[in-house]
Design a protein around this motif. Structure first.
Motif, PDB file in Angstrom:
ATOM      1  N   GLU A 133       0.836  -1.207   0.000  1.00  8.25           N
ATOM      2  CA  GLU A 133       0.000   0.000   0.000  1.00  8.25           C
ATOM      3  C   GLU A 133       0.868   1.253   0.000  1.00  8.25           C
ATOM      4  OE1 GLU A 133      -3.445   2.076   2.803  1.00  8.25           O
ATOM      5  OE2 GLU A 133      -3.012  -0.063   3.027  1.00  8.25           O
TER       6      GLU A 133
ATOM      7  N   THR B  14       2.148   1.838  -3.470  1.00  6.45           N
ATOM      8  CA  THR B  14       1.065   2.304  -4.339  1.00  6.45           C
ATOM      9  C   THR B  14       0.746   3.772  -4.094  1.00  6.45           C
ATOM     10  OG1 THR B  14       0.140   0.074  -4.331  1.00  6.45           O
ATOM     11  CG2 THR B  14      -1.312   1.853  -5.051  1.00  6.45           C
ATOM     12  N   LYS B  15       0.866   4.192  -2.837  1.00  2.14           N
ATOM     13  CA  LYS B  15       0.554   5.583  -2.490  1.00  2.14           C
ATOM     14  C   LYS B  15       1.684   6.557  -2.822  1.00  2.14           C
ATOM     15  CE  LYS B  15      -2.601   4.803   1.421  1.00  2.14           C
ATOM     16  NZ  LYS B  15      -2.753   4.967   2.893  1.00  2.14           N
TER      17      LYS B  15
ATOM     18  N   VAL C  81       2.030  11.469   1.944  1.00  2.00           N
ATOM     19  CA  VAL C  81       0.920  10.655   1.444  1.00  2.00           C
ATOM     20  C   VAL C  81       1.269   9.175   1.499  1.00  2.00           C
ATOM     21  CG1 VAL C  81      -0.470  10.123  -0.602  1.00  2.00           C
ATOM     22  CG2 VAL C  81      -0.034  12.505   0.025  1.00  2.00           C
ATOM     23  N   SER C  82       2.533   8.838   1.238  1.00  2.00           N
ATOM     24  CA  SER C  82       2.936   7.429   1.294  1.00  2.00           C
ATOM     25  C   SER C  82       2.801   6.859   2.698  1.00  2.00           C
ATOM     26  CB  SER C  82       4.381   7.274   0.811  1.00  2.00           C
ATOM     27  OG  SER C  82       5.306   7.788   1.751  1.00  2.00           O
TER      28      SER C  82
END
Length: 454
Positions: free
Chosen positions: A47, A50-51, A177-178
């Motif tokens: 995740e 992806t972020k 954001v990650s």
């Protein structure tokens, strides 16, 4: 054990490996395990991966950049002062590295936060009476980017938010954001030389705000803040009990005749983590040496933030040991003339660019006071055949082979950023081509149509 026990009627007989595989409790457990086993390959990115998105790469990689074959390419987009070879580091800096290698003292692992002697060198270099530093206040990192990563990681949890300047360095959002951290953008005001909109900044702070990022001097704006303005920023943070992450990688790259003190030197109760490094002042971004300076006069961070930084630094076991070994010599032996010449060159190139583009219809350059950048506003009403800043810069490459960075990645539309580290003759040539491009596309606004609308 070999009969009715483990290998007999127990485990291998009527037990798990015998009849018990298909009958009884043990058999059902084994059967459940078999069912839970993957039946096919299904490997997906995490995740976090992806972020993770770099806004500059996301936009630039999607642009159609086909230079005019009749004109050599001039890239004014890359924030790397070494690209054109006209800004080499000083010989004393290179000698410090050679000496560190020849000593053979720095070939092994160092403490994850850096050698004690190296951290002392950084502390001694940046300590001042208003903001004293010791080695315990310094964490070495793999470039200023990792320093920022460590600072955000130690201050923020998923679901928290941070305040980030707009326009501002795109990496802040990439990192936050990650990690599942929300980014709130506070405005910089171009009409006030990119000062912070303090009222708007304060209105965005809430109980989930973990820190405010302050960039001074600014990337992408090249602006600096006055002492009074910095004090006002500190007052906002103090009133709301929010720490500051100060990105001060350009702190010593302030143009002659301008001044902007380090944030921590102003004596506030606000705890500050200041991030910096060798990259820009010493013109060696590839050496990947950065640092965090912890300023916390009232011990608000306590031991937990410091211990957290140590733990986080252990994820990669610290930056390059050879560069660490060279730090003290770099700080002590780099001549002041090297720094002066670098900053004078940047100011001269900025003035050339500003003066040239100030007379181009449809453009509004804003004169910087530091760092390596100059921002140029585009009056899109005068360029009706151009969609936005991305389209503007894309066509500029196609027609004139000049690449400037659009400001869409900075979430501030209708500007473009110019890097002023290119050789002087290249800067003059680039500005001439930008002028030619604008003259070709510029259209006067129709006042008649606006009057009819009224």
């Amino acid at each position: 054990m070999n009969g009715t026990g483990v290998n007999g009627n127990g485990m291998n007989g009527t037990g798990v490996n015998g009849n018990g595989v298909h009958h009884g409790v043990s058999g059902s457990v084994h059967s459940a395990k078999a069912k839970s086993r993957r039946q096919r390959w299904d490997v997906k990115p995490s995740e976090m991966a992806t972020k993770t998105l770099n806004p500059i790469r996301a936009i630039v990689d999607g642009m159609k950049l086909t230079p005019n074959p009749e004109k050599p390419m001039i890239a004014l987009s890359i924030g790397d002062p070494t690209v054109f070879g006209n800004l080499p580091t000083d010989d004393s800096v290179l000698q410090a590295m050679k000496d560190a290698i020849d000593s053979q003292k720095y070939n092994g692992y160092a403490p994850s936060i850096g050698y004690q002697k190296s951290r002392e060198a950084v502390a001694n270099y940046y300590s001042c009476p208003e903001a004293p530093l010791e080695a315990k206040d310094v964490i070495l990192a793999s470039g200023c980017s990792q320093a920022l990563d460590l600072a955000i990681s130690v201050l923020c949890n998923p679901g928290d938010n941070i305040l980030v300047p707009c326009p501002g360095f795109a990496l802040y959002k990439t990192l936050a954001v990650s990690m599942g951290i929300k980014v709130k953008l506070y405005n910089l005001l171009p009409e006030k030389s990119w000062e912070v909109d303090l009222q708007q900044m304060e209105s965005m702070i809430d109980e989930k705000t973990s820190c405010v990022i302050v960039t001074n001097p600014s990337n992408p704006c090249g602006s600096i803040y006055s002492k009074e303005h910095l004090q006002n920023i500190l007052k906002v943070a103090s009133r709301n009990c929010v720490p500051i992450l100060a990105d001060e990688i350009y702190r010593d790259m302030v143009f002659p005749g301008c001044s902007s003190p380090p944030l921590a030197s102003l004596g506030s109760d606000v705890p500050i983590i200041s991030c910096g490094g060798l990259a820009k002042r010493w013109l060696v971004p590839g050496w990947r040496m950065g640092w965090l300076l912890i300023h916390d006069m009232n011990d608000i961070f306590g031991s937990e933030i410091r211990e957290g930084l140590v733990k986080l630094s252990q994820r990669i076991l610290g930056p390059c040991t050879i560069v660490q070994g060279a730090l003290e010599s770099i700080f002590n032996n780099t001549p002041q003339s090297f720094y002066n010449n670098t900053v004078s060159f940047l100011k001269s190139n900025s003035e050339i660019c500003f003066n040239e583009l100030s007379t181009v219809p449809g453009l509004t350059p804003i004169m910087p006071s530091g760092a390596m950048y100059l921002m140029v506003g585009i009056d899109m009403d005068h360029f009706p055949d151009i969609k936005d800043d991305v389209d503007f810069t894309e066509r500029l490459v196609t027609e004139q082979s000049v690449f400037c960075l659009p400001t869409k990645p900075f979430e501030f539309p209708n500007f473009f950023r110019i890097v002023v580290t290119v050789p002087e003759e290249m800067m003059v040539e680039a500005c001439g081509r930008i002028r030619e491009f604008c003259q070709h596309h510029y259209r006067p606004c129709s006042h008649d149509s606006s009057e009819l609308d009224q």
